[in-house]
Write a protein that holds these residues in place. Structure first.
Motif, PDB file in Angstrom:
ATOM      1  N   ALA A 100       0.813  -1.212   0.000  1.00 44.41           N
ATOM      2  CA  ALA A 100       0.000   0.000   0.000  1.00 44.41           C
ATOM      3  C   ALA A 100       0.850   1.266   0.000  1.00 44.41           C
ATOM      4  N   TRP A 101       1.944   1.255   0.744  1.00 40.49           N
ATOM      5  CA  TRP A 101       2.798   2.438   0.804  1.00 40.49           C
ATOM      6  C   TRP A 101       3.573   2.638  -0.494  1.00 40.49           C
ATOM      7  N   GLY A 102       4.191   1.569  -0.986  1.00 40.10           N
ATOM      8  CA  GLY A 102       5.049   1.687  -2.159  1.00 40.10           C
ATOM      9  C   GLY A 102       6.455   2.130  -1.774  1.00 40.10           C
ATOM     10  N   MET A 103       7.408   1.783  -2.599  1.00 38.11           N
ATOM     11  CA  MET A 103       8.811   2.007  -2.258  1.00 38.11           C
ATOM     12  C   MET A 103       9.131   3.487  -2.083  1.00 38.11           C
ATOM     13  N   HIS A 104       8.672   4.332  -2.991  1.00 41.50           N
ATOM     14  CA  HIS A 104       9.057   5.752  -2.952  1.00 41.50           C
ATOM     15  C   HIS A 104       8.440   6.472  -1.757  1.00 41.50           C
ATOM     16  N   ARG A 105       7.198   6.157  -1.425  1.00 40.77           N
ATOM     17  CA  ARG A 105       6.583   6.793  -0.263  1.00 40.77           C
ATOM     18  C   ARG A 105       7.250   6.300   1.024  1.00 40.77           C
ATOM     19  N   LEU A 106       7.685   5.058   1.045  1.00 41.22           N
ATOM     20  CA  LEU A 106       8.401   4.540   2.208  1.00 41.22           C
ATOM     21  C   LEU A 106       9.750   5.236   2.375  1.00 41.22           C
ATOM     22  N   GLU A 107      10.374   5.609   1.274  1.00 45.35           N
ATOM     23  CA  GLU A 107      11.615   6.385   1.371  1.00 45.35           C
ATOM     24  C   GLU A 107      11.358   7.729   2.036  1.00 45.35           C
ATOM     25  N   GLN A 108      10.231   8.351   1.733  1.00 52.09           N
ATOM     26  CA  GLN A 108       9.862   9.611   2.380  1.00 52.09           C
ATOM     27  C   GLN A 108       9.627   9.384   3.883  1.00 52.09           C
ATOM     28  N   ALA A 109       8.963   8.288   4.204  1.00 49.74           N
ATOM     29  CA  ALA A 109       8.705   7.978   5.613  1.00 49.74           C
ATOM     30  C   ALA A 109      10.007   7.771   6.374  1.00 49.74           C
ATOM     31  N   LEU A 110      10.941   7.059   5.764  1.00 52.61           N
ATOM     32  CA  LEU A 110      12.233   6.837   6.423  1.00 52.61           C
ATOM     33  C   LEU A 110      12.990   8.147   6.597  1.00 52.61           C
ATOM     34  N   GLY A 111      12.889   9.039   5.623  1.00 51.23           N
ATOM     35  CA  GLY A 111      13.529  10.345   5.767  1.00 51.23           C
ATOM     36  C   GLY A 111      12.981  11.106   6.966  1.00 51.23           C
ATOM     37  N   LEU A 112      11.655  11.051   7.158  1.00 52.57           N
ATOM     38  CA  LEU A 112      11.031  11.713   8.297  1.00 52.57           C
ATOM     39  C   LEU A 112      11.507  11.106   9.613  1.00 52.57           C
ATOM     40  N   LEU A 113      11.584   9.781   9.670  1.00 49.28           N
ATOM     41  CA  LEU A 113      12.015   9.106  10.902  1.00 49.28           C
ATOM     42  C   LEU A 113      13.482   9.394  11.218  1.00 49.28           C
ATOM     43  N   ILE A 114      14.312   9.441  10.195  1.00 51.68           N
ATOM     44  CA  ILE A 114      15.739   9.744  10.419  1.00 51.68           C
ATOM     45  C   ILE A 114      15.903  11.175  10.927  1.00 51.68           C
ATOM     46  N   ASP A 115      15.135  12.104  10.364  1.00 48.06           N
ATOM     47  CA  ASP A 115      15.177  13.490  10.853  1.00 48.06           C
ATOM     48  C   ASP A 115      14.727  13.559  12.309  1.00 48.06           C
ATOM     49  N   THR A 116      13.697  12.798  12.647  1.00 51.01           N
ATOM     50  CA  THR A 116      13.214  12.776  14.032  1.00 51.01           C
ATOM     51  C   THR A 116      14.267  12.225  14.979  1.00 51.01           C
ATOM     52  N   ASP A 117      14.920  11.164  14.544  1.00 50.85           N
ATOM     53  CA  ASP A 117      15.972  10.562  15.375  1.00 50.85           C
ATOM     54  C   ASP A 117      17.109  11.560  15.616  1.00 50.85           C
ATOM     55  N   LEU A 118      17.486  12.294  14.594  1.00 54.02           N
ATOM     56  CA  LEU A 118      18.554  13.294  14.746  1.00 54.02           C
ATOM     57  C   LEU A 118      18.142  14.389  15.719  1.00 54.02           C
ATOM     58  N   LYS A 119      16.891  14.812  15.657  1.00 53.08           N
ATOM     59  CA  LYS A 119      16.407  15.843  16.581  1.00 53.08           C
ATOM     60  C   LYS A 119      16.399  15.324  18.016  1.00 53.08           C
ATOM     61  N   LEU A 120      16.026  14.047  18.199  1.00 56.27           N
ATOM     62  CA  LEU A 120      16.010  13.471  19.547  1.00 56.27           C
ATOM     63  C   LEU A 120      17.409  13.445  20.162  1.00 56.27           C
ATOM     64  N   GLU A 174       5.503  11.671  18.759  1.00 54.07           N
ATOM     65  CA  GLU A 174       4.068  11.544  18.477  1.00 54.07           C
ATOM     66  C   GLU A 174       3.689  12.361  17.239  1.00 54.07           C
ATOM     67  N   ARG A 175       4.228  13.585  17.134  1.00 59.62           N
ATOM     68  CA  ARG A 175       3.939  14.415  15.966  1.00 59.62           C
ATOM     69  C   ARG A 175       4.420  13.747  14.683  1.00 59.62           C
ATOM     70  N   SER A 176       5.614  13.124  14.740  1.00 57.54           N
ATOM     71  CA  SER A 176       6.134  12.436  13.549  1.00 57.54           C
ATOM     72  C   SER A 176       5.271  11.243  13.185  1.00 57.54           C
ATOM     73  N   PHE A 177       4.814  10.503  14.198  1.00 60.21           N
ATOM     74  CA  PHE A 177       3.970   9.341  13.933  1.00 60.21           C
ATOM     75  C   PHE A 177       2.639   9.771  13.314  1.00 60.21           C
ATOM     76  N   ILE A 178       2.085  10.864  13.802  1.00 64.16           N
ATOM     77  CA  ILE A 178       0.827  11.356  13.228  1.00 64.16           C
ATOM     78  C   ILE A 178       1.036  11.800  11.780  1.00 64.16           C
ATOM     79  N   ARG A 179       2.166  12.437  11.502  1.00 64.35           N
ATOM     80  CA  ARG A 179       2.469  12.837  10.118  1.00 64.35           C
ATOM     81  C   ARG A 179       2.582  11.599   9.222  1.00 64.35           C
ATOM     82  N   LEU A 180       3.196  10.535   9.738  1.00 62.21           N
ATOM     83  CA  LEU A 180       3.277   9.308   8.950  1.00 62.21           C
ATOM     84  C   LEU A 180       1.904   8.715   8.700  1.00 62.21           C
ATOM     85  N   ALA A 181       1.056   8.715   9.730  1.00 62.79           N
ATOM     86  CA  ALA A 181      -0.294   8.180   9.560  1.00 62.79           C
ATOM     87  C   ALA A 181      -1.080   8.984   8.536  1.00 62.79           C
TER      88      ALA A 181
END
Length: 342
Positions: free
Chosen positions: A295-315, A328-335
């Protein structure tokens, strides 16, 4: 000879006392130690320590005395019965000494049991044991215990056979716990059922299972991947109350989305990609994750991983924003991304 994981489970329960040696290696020291304990107990039976039929050597002992292993294998004790010489942390640097003792082994000598870290296929020690006509080499991997291994644990604990429902619960539990914790849980179940003649039930197992946050963390990440936005807040509140850290949640979500990305990128399709993941995904989650990846597809999953990596760096940075709120904000954006994928 090389033992496959399937054959190894039976051999550990009923080892051959007339074999000269056994090499057990793997990344997970706890899993290797549990297998070593099982096979030595099966070889020697009770009271081996008191009867001095078990000799323990370390790599340092063998480096200090090159003949230590051979001498221990050839030694004769005061008590009758099989003997074992156990060498911990064997390495290729000690292979000449170990293989010399193996070459000198004769019937009646103590069996050599070695444990080692993960050994590559080119390892001299591993190659020698796999090529030996009488000795065995067994690789212990990070896969959860299968049905035969769990059945062996149940028998050892005096619990007998489990029916389909109870076995399914045990298989699920084995994927959520470390091997040592799972074995301790089986022993706890045996004590719980000591005076109860009724068959083992899923309720018995769950009553003894450790309370783990992992199941709820998995539920949270699945909710994120499946656009179940309303479930994210309550699940995160429970996990925070149980002591789950924001960094741990971010790492778990990143691992999950990396698995989805690998599956989505598989040329044979998401379902095949999920089945090829290592370590393997539990069978109950495979279809669900395959649907998510598709359902996500490879390219959209790449965007999701980019968001998670940015979140990890901020943490991990010096920013002052509340960390759980950031996750929580990042998870809601992913949803939200998931809800828009169609």
């Amino acid at each position: 000879m090389k033992l496959s994981p399937r054959d190894a489970a039976g051999y550990f329960a009923r080892p051959d006392p007339d074999r000269p040696g056994l090499l057990i290696y793997g990344n997970d020291a706890m899993r290797v130690a549990l297998k070593r304990q099982q096979v030595i107990a099966a070889l020697l039976g009770p009271n081996a320590e008191e009867e001095m039929r078990l000799t323990r050597l370390s790599a340092a002992d063998l480096r200090a005395d090159t003949a230590a292993l051979t001498d221990a294998v050839k030694a004769r004790g005061f008590f009758p019965g099989p003997r074992v010489v156990f060498l911990e942390d064997a390495t290729d640097a000690l292979s000449d000494k170990i293989l010399g003792a193996l070459a000198d082994w004769q019937k009646g000598d103590a069996q050599i049991v070695l444990t080692a870290r993960q050994l590559p296929p080119k390892s001299a020690l591993r190659k020698a044991f796999e090529a030996h006509p009488e000795a065995y080499a067994v690789g212990i991997y990070d896969d959860p215990p299968g049905r035969p291994e769990i059945e062996s644990m149940l028998t050892q604990a005096g619990l007998g056979q489990a029916d389909r429902a109870a076995m399914g619960t045990l298989l699920d539990l084995s994927t959520a716990l470390d091997p040592g914790d799972f074995r301790q849980t089986v022993e706890k179940i045996a004590l719980y059922k000591l005076d109860d003649p009724a068959p083992l039930s899923p309720e018995d197992i769950l009553a003894c299972a450790p309370r783990s946050t992992e199941a709820e963390a998995d539920a949270l990440i699945h909710a994120v991947a499946e656009a179940k936005t309303v479930e994210i807040g309550p699940l995160m509140q429970r996990l925070q109350a149980q002591g789950m850290t924001p960094v741990t949640l971010c790492i778990a979500a990143t691992r999950h989305f990396r698995q989805l990305h690998a599956a989505a990128a598989d040329p044979d399709g998401a379902a095949s990609g999920i089945n090829r993941l290592r370590p393997p995904v539990h069978f109950k989650a495979r279809d669900r994750m395959a649907r998510q990846a598709q359902a996500w597809g490879m390219h959209r999953l790449e965007q999701a991983l980019g968001l998670l990596i940015d979140t990890d760096l901020k943490l991990r940075s010096a920013q002052r924003a509340p960390q759980m709120a950031l996750v929580e904000r990042s998870f809601i954006r992913l949803a939200v991304m998931a809800s828009r994928r169609t």
